[in-house]
Design a protein around this motif. Structure first.
Motif: not given
Length: 340
Positions: A104-105, A244-250, A275-278
Motif C-alpha cells: 500500500d506504500e 483519509g489515509d484510504d482516500f489518499r491511497e485510492g 480514486l482511480e486517477d489519484i
C-alpha cells in the motif's frame, strides 16, 4: 464533516470494558504468549528482532491471539498448547501487516511511522517472510495436522485476499460483494482460524469447531468494515488521529462503494478522478466526506457491521453460559461500536 452513526457513550464504554474483561480472563495465558513472541522473534541477524519488535510493540490490542486463548478456554481446555498457537496467530498477523504496508506504500500505522517507512521496503518484506516461517515452525512443533491445515489454509487465503485487493485497487466499479470477498480473505479468515483452533486443541466436536469458526469469521468482517468507516470518521479527527489515509491511497472500501453507487454522474466523476486517477486537490477529502454524509454511507456501513456482529453472536448459542462466553459476546460491541 461526515459523522458516524451516533453511539450511546455508555454502550461504547461497555464495549471497551468487554475487551478489557476478555483480556483479564486470559491474562495468565496472554502473558505466556507475549513471552513466547519475544523469544521466538529472536535471531542473530540484528535487524530481524529490531524490526519485528517495532511493529509488534506498535500499539495493537492482540485481539486475534486473545480470541485463540478465549476460544480454547470456552471449550474447557486446561492445557498449554493454545499459548504457542496464539503466538503463531500473532506472527501471521504481523507478517501480513508488514507486507500490507509495503504493497500500500503506507507511511503510517496506528498514527506512527510504519515499519517500511523506518526500515525500508526490502527489510519489511523479508522480516515478514521470517515471521511467516516462524509461524510454520510453531505449527509443526505443535504436531497437529488439523492445526497445520487450518492455519496454513488461512495464510494462503490471506495472500489471495491481498491479490484480490490489488486487482480491485482504484476501481470505483467494485461491487459490495467484491469488497466483502476481499475483507473475508484478508481479515476475517485469520479471525476464523484463530477461534477455530481453540476448539481443535480442546478436542471438541465438529459442531463446536464450526461455531467458533463462524463467530470469528463474522466478527472479522464486522471488524474490517468498522476499520474502513473509521478512516473517514469525524470522531477520529476530534481525537487527533489521521483520517483519509484510504482516500489518499485510492482504496475502495465500503463507504466509497455505497457513495459511488448512490451518487449522480458528477459525483461518480469525482470518485473516478480522486480514486482511480489519484488526481487529488485541496478540499477533495472534505468533499468526499460531505458526499458520504449526504448518502449516509458511513452510517449504513456501520449497520452492515452490526449485521455481521449479530451473526457472530448467534454462532456462540451452542455454548453454555459462562464468564468467558459473556465476554466473547460483549467484545462484539467493542468491535462494532469502537470510535478510537
Amino acid at each position: 464533516m461526515a459523522v458516524v452513526t451516533p453511539l450511546d457513550p455508555k454502550r461504547r464504554k461497555a464495549g471497551t470494558d468487554a475487551l478489557e474483561a476478555l483480556v483479564e480472563l486470559v491474562a495468565t495465558d496472554l502473558a505466556a504468549v507475549n513471552d513466547l513472541i519475544i523469544r521466538r522473534m529472536h535471531s542473530d541477524v540484528e535487524m530481524i528482532p529490531q524490526l519485528a519488535g517495532y511493529i509488534v510493540a506498535s500499539g495493537g490490542k492482540r485481539l486475534r491471539p486473545v480470541l485463540t486463548l478465549a476460544a480454547a478456554r470456552l471449550c474447557g481446555y486446561q492445557g498449554e498448547r493454545h499459548q504457542p498457537l496464539a503466538a503463531c496467530v500473532e506472527f501471521i498477523h504481523t507478517a501480513t501487516l508488514l507486507h500490507d504496508d509495503v504493497v500500500d506504500e503506507s507511511d503510517l500505522r496506528r498514527g506512527q511511522p510504519s515499519a517500511n517507512a523506518v526500515f525500508g521496503n526490502k527489510a519489511s518484506v523479508l522480516v515478514g517472510d521470517f515471521l511467516f516461517s516462524r509461524a510454520f515452525q510453531v505449527m509443526t512443533e505443535d504436531g497437529s495436522l488439523d492445526v497445520l491445515r487450518i492455519l496454513s489454509s488461512a495464510s494462503a487465503v490471506i495472500s489471495e485476499g491481498e491479490v484480490l485487493q490489488l486487482i480491485t485497487a482504484n476501481d470505483t466499479t467494485t461491487s459490495e460483494e467484491a469488497y466483502l470477498e476481499v475483507i473475508r480473505a484478508k481479515t476475517a479468515e485469520l479471525f476464523a482460524a484463530a477461534c477455530r483452533i481453540g476448539a481443535v486443541v480442546a478436542g471438541r466436536p465438529a459442531a463446536e469447531e464450526e461455531a467458533l469458526r463462524s463467530y470469528g469469521l463474522n466478527l472479522g468482517i464486522a471488524f474490517q468494515v468498522v476499520d474502513d468507516v473509521l478512516d473517514y470518521s469525524a470522531v477520529q479527527a476530534r481525537l487527533g488521529k489521521s483520517i483519509g489515509d484510504d482516500f489518499r491511497e485510492g482504496k475502495i472500501t465500503l463507504p466509497v462503494v455505497l457513495a459511488f453507487r448512490r451518487g449522480d454522474d458528477e459525483e461518480r466523476a469525482f470518485w473516478r478522478r480522486t480514486l482511480e486517477d489519484i488526481d487529488q486537490r485541496d478540499g477533495d477529502l472534505e468533499h468526499a466526506l460531505a458526499l458520504m454524509q449526504r448518502h449516509n454511507t458511513l452510517r449504513d456501513s456501520v449497520e452492515r457491521a452490526r449485521h455481521y456482529g449479530a451473526m457472530a453472536r448467534d454462532a456462540l448459542g451452542l455454548f453454555p453460559a459462562s464468564p468467558i462466553k459473556r465476554a466473547l459476546l460483549d467484545v462484539i460491541d467493542f468491535v462494532v461500536d469502537r470510535d478510537f
